[in-house]
Write an enzyme that holds these catalytic residues in place. Structure first.
Site, mmCIF file in Angstrom:
data_model
loop_
_atom_site.group_PDB
_atom_site.id
_atom_site.type_symbol
_atom_site.label_atom_id
_atom_site.label_comp_id
_atom_site.label_asym_id
_atom_site.label_seq_id
_atom_site.Cartn_x
_atom_site.Cartn_y
_atom_site.Cartn_z
ATOM 1 N N ASP A 27 1.166 9.382 15.510
ATOM 2 C CA ASP A 27 2.459 9.044 14.895
ATOM 3 C C ASP A 27 3.240 8.063 15.774
ATOM 4 O O ASP A 27 3.058 8.025 16.990
ATOM 5 C CB ASP A 27 3.251 10.346 14.702
ATOM 6 N N ASN A 75 0.280 9.050 2.245
ATOM 7 C CA ASN A 75 0.606 7.704 2.760
ATOM 8 C C ASN A 75 0.554 6.613 1.685
ATOM 9 O O ASN A 75 1.056 5.511 1.892
ATOM 10 C CB ASN A 75 -0.321 7.317 3.921
#
Ligand code: FPP
Length: 253
Positions: A27, A75
């Site tokens: 991340d 996503n």
């Protein structure tokens, strides 16, 4: 939650206690880029270079399976231009880096809905798996178009179908059977991560390996993924080695 040490000194690791399976939520690419006044995709490109470094560092440490969360089923909600870039990254990565992986005896595997990826990405992924199929060192396992809840839904559907078809009875549904229906089944006894690392200071699981992390040690580091390096990996492993794993019992394992 305990943070991994961000110390710049390389910690001494107990080499006989290296986690067999390390999973990473990579991340912070976007924020890393924004901090440098760069477009978000520059962060993903830098993130790809970190994947190269960490894959080799993990293999050198003797890790058996490194699972990287590269693209989740959620996503797709990102802007089309970012999704399109993220779909091209595996092509770039595999086209340039597979010879290096072969040199290190690293086998590429992919878990997730490969058939939902653009054709060129599917082709690159399948070629990388085929080109490294004979490697029997570390497994570099990419979660691509993967979601933990989706994985459980697929497993439940498949088990329900087997019950309906009379192949098994409901009494035969146990943890082992569920393991066999998950996307990590090909990893066999190493299917559950010993250590889950998330970068960028967020302390969430974000739909990653929901079943498999039941007893994983969670380590959160402040660095964004592009800044994560071999020392960061060793620091996270050192933190892992200082934890007491009891798996619900009383004895440290
Ligand atoms: C999360 O950061 C990262 C991703 C959604 C993509 C991860 C992909 C890579 C690191 C490259 C993958 C490389 C290969 C070889 C497949 P974010 O964009 O959510 O960061 P932010 O939270 O700062 O916005």
């Amino acid at each position: 939650m305990e943070q991994a040490s961000n110390s710049h000194t390389t910690p001494q690791l107990e080499m006989d206690k290296i986690p067999a399976h390390v999973a990473i939520i990579m991340d912070g690419n976007g924020r890393w880029a924004t901090r440098q006044h760069l477009p978000r995709i520059a962060g993903h490109k830098a993130g790809m270079n970190t994947v190269k470094k960490i894959a080799i560092a993990a293999s050198d440490l003797g890790i058996k399976v490194l699972t990287l969360y590269a693209f989740s089923t959620e996503n797709w909600k990102r802007p089309e231009s970012e999704v399109s870039y993220l779909m091209k990254l595996p092509i770039r990565f595999f086209n340039t880096f597979v010879p290096n992986l072969v040199k290190h005896n690293v086998r590429v595997m992919v878990m997730g809905h490969i058939d939902g990826l653009p054709a060129a990405t599917q082709k690159a992924v399948k070629k990388a798996m085929a080109d490294t199929a004979e490697c029997d060192g570390m497994i570099l396992n990419f979660a691509l178009n993967y979601g933990g809840r989706d994985e459980l839904v697929c497993a439940m559907k498949s088990i329900a179908q087997s019950v309906k078809d009379g192949e098994i009875s409901p009494r035969q549904v146990d943890e082992q059977l569920i393991d066999q229906h998950l996307m990590t089944a090909p990893l066999g006894s190493a299917s559950d991560p010993d250590l889950l690392i998330r970068t960028s200071g967020e302390e969430r699981v974000s739909n990653f390996l929901l079943w498999q992390i039941a007893y994983s040690e969670l380590v959160f580091v402040d660095q964004a993924w592009p800044d994560f390096d071999g020392d960061s990996l060793r620091a996270a492993i050192s933190t892992f080695q200082h934890r007491h794993r009891r798996f619900g019992g009383l004895v440290n394992k």
